[in-house]
Motif scaffolding. Sequence first.
Motif, short mmCIF file in Angstrom:
data_model
loop_
_atom_site.label_atom_id
_atom_site.label_comp_id
_atom_site.label_asym_id
_atom_site.label_seq_id
_atom_site.Cartn_x
_atom_site.Cartn_y
_atom_site.Cartn_z
N PHE A 124 34.06 40.36 39.08
CA PHE A 124 34.55 39.94 40.40
C PHE A 124 35.28 38.60 40.27
O PHE A 124 36.42 38.44 40.74
N HIS A 159 44.21 36.90 40.44
CA HIS A 159 45.14 37.12 41.56
C HIS A 159 45.43 35.87 42.39
O HIS A 159 46.26 35.94 43.31
N ASN A 168 29.22 34.42 43.64
CA ASN A 168 29.11 35.33 42.50
C ASN A 168 28.25 34.74 41.38
O ASN A 168 27.50 35.47 40.71
N CYS A 203 40.25 42.04 45.34
CA CYS A 203 40.48 40.63 45.01
C CYS A 203 41.93 40.23 45.24
O CYS A 203 42.21 39.10 45.65
N LYS A 204 42.83 41.16 45.01
CA LYS A 204 44.25 40.88 45.27
C LYS A 204 44.46 40.59 46.76
O LYS A 204 45.09 39.60 47.14
N MET A 223 37.72 46.88 42.88
CA MET A 223 37.51 45.43 42.97
C MET A 223 38.77 44.65 42.61
O MET A 223 39.04 43.59 43.19
N ASN A 224 39.54 45.16 41.68
CA ASN A 224 40.81 44.52 41.33
C ASN A 224 41.70 44.43 42.58
O ASN A 224 42.26 43.37 42.89
N LEU A 282 42.11 39.67 48.93
CA LEU A 282 41.35 38.46 49.30
C LEU A 282 42.15 37.20 48.97
O LEU A 282 42.21 36.27 49.77
N MET A 283 42.76 37.19 47.80
CA MET A 283 43.49 35.98 47.38
C MET A 283 44.85 35.84 48.08
O MET A 283 45.37 34.74 48.21
N LEU A 340 39.33 37.64 40.86
CA LEU A 340 39.72 36.59 41.81
C LEU A 340 40.67 35.60 41.16
O LEU A 340 41.73 35.26 41.71
N LEU A 358 38.55 30.76 47.49
CA LEU A 358 38.27 31.06 46.08
C LEU A 358 36.98 30.45 45.58
O LEU A 358 36.11 31.14 45.03
#
Length: 312
Positions: A287, A294, A269, A251-252, A247-248, A254-255, A291, A262
């Motif tokens: 989560f 990142h 969430n 999210c990296k 997930m880390n 995704l951002m 987000l 965001l």
Amino acid sequence: TRAASLGSAMARHAGPRLPLIVKNLVPTLSGVFDSQRITTTAFFAELLNSNVVNDLILLETMMDNMTGRQKDTCLLVRMLALRGLGNIASGSPEKVRKHGAKLLASMVNGMDDKDDPHNLVALEAMSSLSKLLDHVEERDIQSMLLHIAIRIRPFFDSEQPDLRQSSIVLFGKLTKFSEGDCEVFFEQILNGLVTLLLHLQDPKPEVVKACKFALRMCGPNMGCEGLCDMFLNHLREDRSLHYGEFMNNVCKHLMQSYPEMLNRLILTNLFYFKSNWVDIRAAAPMFIGFLVLHVDEDHCQQVDLDQLISGE
């Protein structure tokens, strides 16, 4: 169950006699007794699982009879009729292409069944549609794609694991038809993304497996190579997942690719802070944490801190 077993046995061993048997049974499909209609529908549904009905030129007749049971007053008859139509995918897959539009319309009608308190008809419609999608023409599904995606979305969080599993698998299969209308369907992927990622922590292994499949299918449509690679490499069925680390990295990506998303991702969430499933309840704040970690400073202003702190 007995009628289905009988249908299976007769498909294997009683081929030449089937046309007369089918002809004599058809009137019972509109009989007054539920038990007769249920038994005959179950028998026909199982026959449709075999190519023998196609060899004996019975397919169209039986398909029309199954379609005609969609308005039956008995829920079990409606459910079994959809099962029979879905069985055409394994019994006579080459005929699915020919009758695709009609079969798809039956499945959509099943999902929209108004007298289905426990969603048994909807579940059968989703399972059958998943089987049919491997054989339909793209043009037949295109006009229904959005309606189906929106209709099945609430089932992702159903208390019934079989509804969660079936709806998520179906969503994954729908994504392969999204290329012609990529922008519209991309919106549906974004709507479901948080839910699919959180349900990787679902208490039911079959739902986790469905989420892995759906995310692997979504990856190529997301316009982010890094995310696509992560889904393909880390969400293989045979591979265990280190959820926090995964997930880390998600999210990296995704951002980096969608920083403007965001707030929307955070709001979705927040809904899961009150989830009935403890692991999903724990995954949601993690989560959000990744987000925020990142996202660059320019997009941090999107975050409503009061809302975040109150968890509502």
